[in-house]
Scaffold this active site. Structure first.
Site, short mmCIF file in Angstrom:
data_model
loop_
_atom_site.label_atom_id
_atom_site.label_comp_id
_atom_site.label_asym_id
_atom_site.label_seq_id
_atom_site.Cartn_x
_atom_site.Cartn_y
_atom_site.Cartn_z
N GLU A 83 0.81 -1.23 0.00
CA GLU A 83 0.00 0.00 0.00
C GLU A 83 0.84 1.27 0.00
O GLU A 83 0.29 2.37 0.02
CB GLU A 83 -0.94 0.00 1.22
N GLY A 195 -6.61 -0.76 15.09
CA GLY A 195 -7.01 -1.82 16.02
C GLY A 195 -8.45 -1.73 16.47
O GLY A 195 -8.88 -2.48 17.35
N ALA A 196 -9.24 -0.82 15.85
CA ALA A 196 -10.60 -0.56 16.34
C ALA A 196 -11.59 -1.68 16.01
O ALA A 196 -12.71 -1.66 16.51
CB ALA A 196 -11.11 0.78 15.80
N ASP A 323 -18.90 1.08 10.99
CA ASP A 323 -17.49 1.13 10.59
C ASP A 323 -17.25 2.25 9.58
O ASP A 323 -16.38 2.15 8.72
CB ASP A 323 -17.03 -0.23 10.02
N LYS A 350 -15.68 7.04 4.46
CA LYS A 350 -16.39 5.81 4.10
C LYS A 350 -17.88 6.01 3.92
O LYS A 350 -18.52 5.30 3.14
CB LYS A 350 -16.18 4.75 5.20
N CYS A 627 -10.54 -13.05 7.24
CA CYS A 627 -9.27 -13.20 6.53
C CYS A 627 -9.31 -14.24 5.41
O CYS A 627 -8.65 -14.08 4.40
CB CYS A 627 -8.15 -13.57 7.51
CA CA Z 1 -12.60 -0.15 10.83
#
Ligand code: CA
Length: 709
Positions: A83, A195-196, A323, A350, A627
């Site tokens: 990235e 880490g949220a 999110d 987002k 994942c």
């Molecule tokens: Ca997130």
């Protein structure tokens, strides 16, 4: 005498004289960075402090871009997501790869000058919601700074990559990660963390560039204990933040609000802007009892860089429940609005609205949806709050919302071109069925989102699946931020495409999921040039000029979330090593075709499990699918249906329970699963591996097959 004079001259040339003007490799200072938007280099993550990602270089134009060829390339030792945006300073190109490794190349020839591996423990990959990615370095006064996936901030010597200092920026007992690029303002290295999805408390920190000493910290959520933090955020949290939180699981999780990507700086106003992420858990009902706006989640925050003192904030998604982070690219520009030059902040978070704010005050100038969204209809110009649609908060039952957690726009950087007046946004349309996890309770170390991913297995009927699949796409949108409307759009066959570069040559460069780097006409969107990279591209390209030649560089390698195989998504692809590709006009280099690793699927003919398939289905979708993809078909991590570890219960257990593959990032799940749970998951994976055609097709990010119990 002569010798002493020579020594003095050398000392001055090396930047250790008393004038304080740095020289030598990586000699970036405030003056150079302030002018960075207009020079031929690339001195900071978003090029300069405005983060416009626009280069004034115009050797490569709409007329000659067809002659762009490979000048040189490099291949890396990891097949995880790439990235990073490389930086180019004084003829040296600095980049990072997955696992937070740093590389310095001669920017003209591609010769490796040095590399640095922070030796992150593989098991730390478990704490990275969205792959062990890294978005790049910062360079300042002879130093190169990198944040590592295990939470360290490291200062390297720009000339040889030697470690000058390193500081642990996070509590190692919590699942913090760093994926973002540091920025440097006034000798302070700024870094946040991620880490949220798991359960952390977000903050931004400033460290002394010379010593690595912590100078200030701004927490984005209140201290759950009610105590003061002795931090820059204490006053505003006491006066404005704490009262916007109700009772709920945030007191255990820390509330989220991680500052994992965007920053920008205005030297004239002396304001630092940063973007704040989602809550933990996502679900506002579970997080805060459905009470309060939960400052400063999903906000753009402006602070004084010397002290971290709060100046203003704008919350894009009050009482965040999806999110919907506001960590997306923050860009500064001067726009002519109604006959006036306005100094603005722009963001496409987002949640799907494009925001234009006054950057001195944070006041809303305008906001309009930049793509299809269903959770809200508009932003109220008086309050700045989104007007939500009925049941957007999924309290009355599951709600299929656009966008889903991947966002209408994610971390992939945008670019601005003042000549066309357009912002080029890499967008996604990805629906998601949000379902309240009514029995949610915090599980330390696990995903803690308060949304039932198992229920998101819906819909199961073919017609609904087809309708949803037909919605899913990616686009490159050329957006007029003054008129708040799209001027042109390019449709991509898959979502999760790359970041964007804009140049004075009238070009927009963007890579895509199917493995191309392409150049478009900035005014009209016509595709003018394509290079087949052989692997998906998600990183943003950058450009620089050296020895009178303009180069365009891009990191190649998919990952970073979103690479889910399902209808409308990029099909499963082999895992291929990351590459850096560098182009120039008339470039004649060739990169060899990737050697596709041959990994024959295990022969499962005589393989069976005594485990419970239905139970394994539920456990898989609650623990593994983020994942490994719905129905074990692979996401950015492998398709488990082809895993040789399926062959015996012992092999499977050695990985899932005993952590045999921890060095590669697959940590033990013994904290979350019993050996019987693991065997039930194995039974489920064997069942789908043996009968792939029987698996119903559902296209959302959390697709799953048989009706869940
Ligand atoms: Ca997130």
């Amino acid at each position: 005498m002569k010798v002493m004079k020579l020594a003095l001259a050398l000392a001055l040339a090396a930047g250790i004289g008393s004038c304080g003007k740095p020289s030598g490799p990586g000699a970036v200072d405030a003056e150079r960075l302030a002018a960075a938007d207009q020079n031929a280099e690339w001195l900071s993550y978003g090029k300069g402090y405005s983060e416009q990602r626009y280069s004034p270089l115009e050797q490569v134009t709409t007329a000659n871009v067809g002659q762009l060829g490979l000048a040189w390339y490099a291949q890396f030792d990891t097949d995880r997501g790439q990235e990073a945006t490389p930086l180019m300073v004084d003829g040296v190109l600095y980049t990072t790869t997955a696992w937070s490794k740093v590389f310095a190349f001669d920017a003209a020839t591609g010769k490796l000058k040095w590399s640095y591996d922070p030796q992150v423990a593989g098991a730390k990959g478990f704490d990275a919601c969205c792959d062990v990615v890294n978005r790049g370095v910062a360079v300042w006064k002879g130093r190169v700074f990198v944040g590592t996936i295990d939470g360290r901030l490291i200062g390297l010597d720009a000339k040889d990559g030697k470690v000058l200092w390193q500081t642990q920026t996070t509590d190692k007992s919590r699942p913090y990660t760093i994926t973002g690029a540091p920025r440097v303002v006034k000798d302070k290295v700024l870094i946040g963390n991620g880490g949220a999805e798991y359960g952390v408390r977000g903050y931004l920190s400033a460290y002394d560039a010379g010593t690595g000493k912590l100078l200030w910290r701004f927490f984005t959520t209140p201290n759950p204990t009610g105590a003061a933090d002795n931090a820059a955020s204490d006053k505003v949290m006491r006066e404005r933040g704490a009262s916007t939180w109700g009772d709920g699981e945030w007191k255990k999780t820390g509330g989220g609000g991680t500052v994992w990507d965007s920053m920008a700086y205005d030297p004239t106003l002396d304001l630092l802007f940063f973007g704040v992420g989602n809550g933990t858990p996502w679900n506002h009902q579970r997080r805060s009892g459905g009470v309060g706006d939960n400052l400063f989640l999903s906000s753009i925050v402006a602070v004084k860089p010397d002290t971290g003192e709060y100046v203003w904030h704008y919350q894009t998604t009050p009482a965040e429940s999806w999110d919907y982070t506001a960590t997306q690219h923050i860009m500064l520009a001067d726009l002519n609005i109604a006959g006036q030059t306005r100094k603005v902040v722009m963001q496409a978070p987002k949640n799907g609205f494009f925001y234009v704010l006054d950057r001195a005050t944070g006041k809303l100038i305008s906001a309009k949806p930049y793509t299809n969204i269903s959770w809200a209809t508009s932003v109220d110009p008086a309050t700045g709050r989104p007007v939500e649609t009925p049941n957007a908060r999924y309290g009355a039952g599951p709600a299929l919302a656009v966008p889903g957690p991947l966002g209408a726009h994610n971390w992939q950087p945008m670019a601005f071109n003042a000549k066309t007046g357009l912002v080029y946004i890499p967008t996604n349309v990805t629906p998601f069925a949000y379902t309240d996890d009514r029995g949610f309770s915090y599980k330390p170390g696990a995903w803690n989102v308060g949304v039932d991913f198992l229920a998101n297995a819906l819909p199961t009927d073919a017609a609904t699946q087809k309708a949803v699949a037909s919605m899913i796409k990616g686009q490159l949108v050329a957006w007029d931020p003054v008129q708040q409307k799209a001027v042109w759009t390019v449709d991509h066959p898959y979502f999760w495409n790359a970041g964007v570069l804009s140049t004075a040559g009238g070009l927009v460069f963007q890579g895509n999921a199917q493995g191309e780097l392409a150049a478009y006409d900035a005014a009209k969107g016509a595709k003018l040039w394509t290079y087949k990279a052989g692997n998906g591209v998600i990183a943003a390209p950058m450009t620089y000029q050296l020895n009178n030649e303009q180069y365009v560089a891009v990191m190649v390698g998919v990952g970073g979330g979103g690479q889910i195989s399902a209808p409308g998504f990029m099909p499963n692809r082999p895992r291929l090593p990351g590459r850096l590709l560098v182009f120039k006009l008339g470039g004649k280099a060739t990169a060899p075709e990737f050697k596709v690793p041959v990994r024959p699927a295990a022969d499962l003919t005589n393989v069976n499990s005594t485990g419970d398939v239905q139970r394994g289905f539920a456990l898989f979708h609650q623990n593994c699918q983020v994942c490994h993809g719905p129905n074990a078909e692979g996401s950015w991590l492998p398709n488990l249906k082809a895993s040789p570890m399926l062959t015996t219960p012992e092999d499977w257990r050695s990985v899932v329970i005993e952590g045999a593959l921890a060095p590669r990032g697959m940590a033990s799940f013994a904290r979350f699963m019993t050996p019987q749970d693991a065997e039930d998951v194995r039974a489920f994976v064997i069942s789908v591996a043996k009968a792939p055609a029987a698996a119903p097709e559902a296209p959302t990010g959390a697709r799953a097959a048989p009706a869940a119990k």
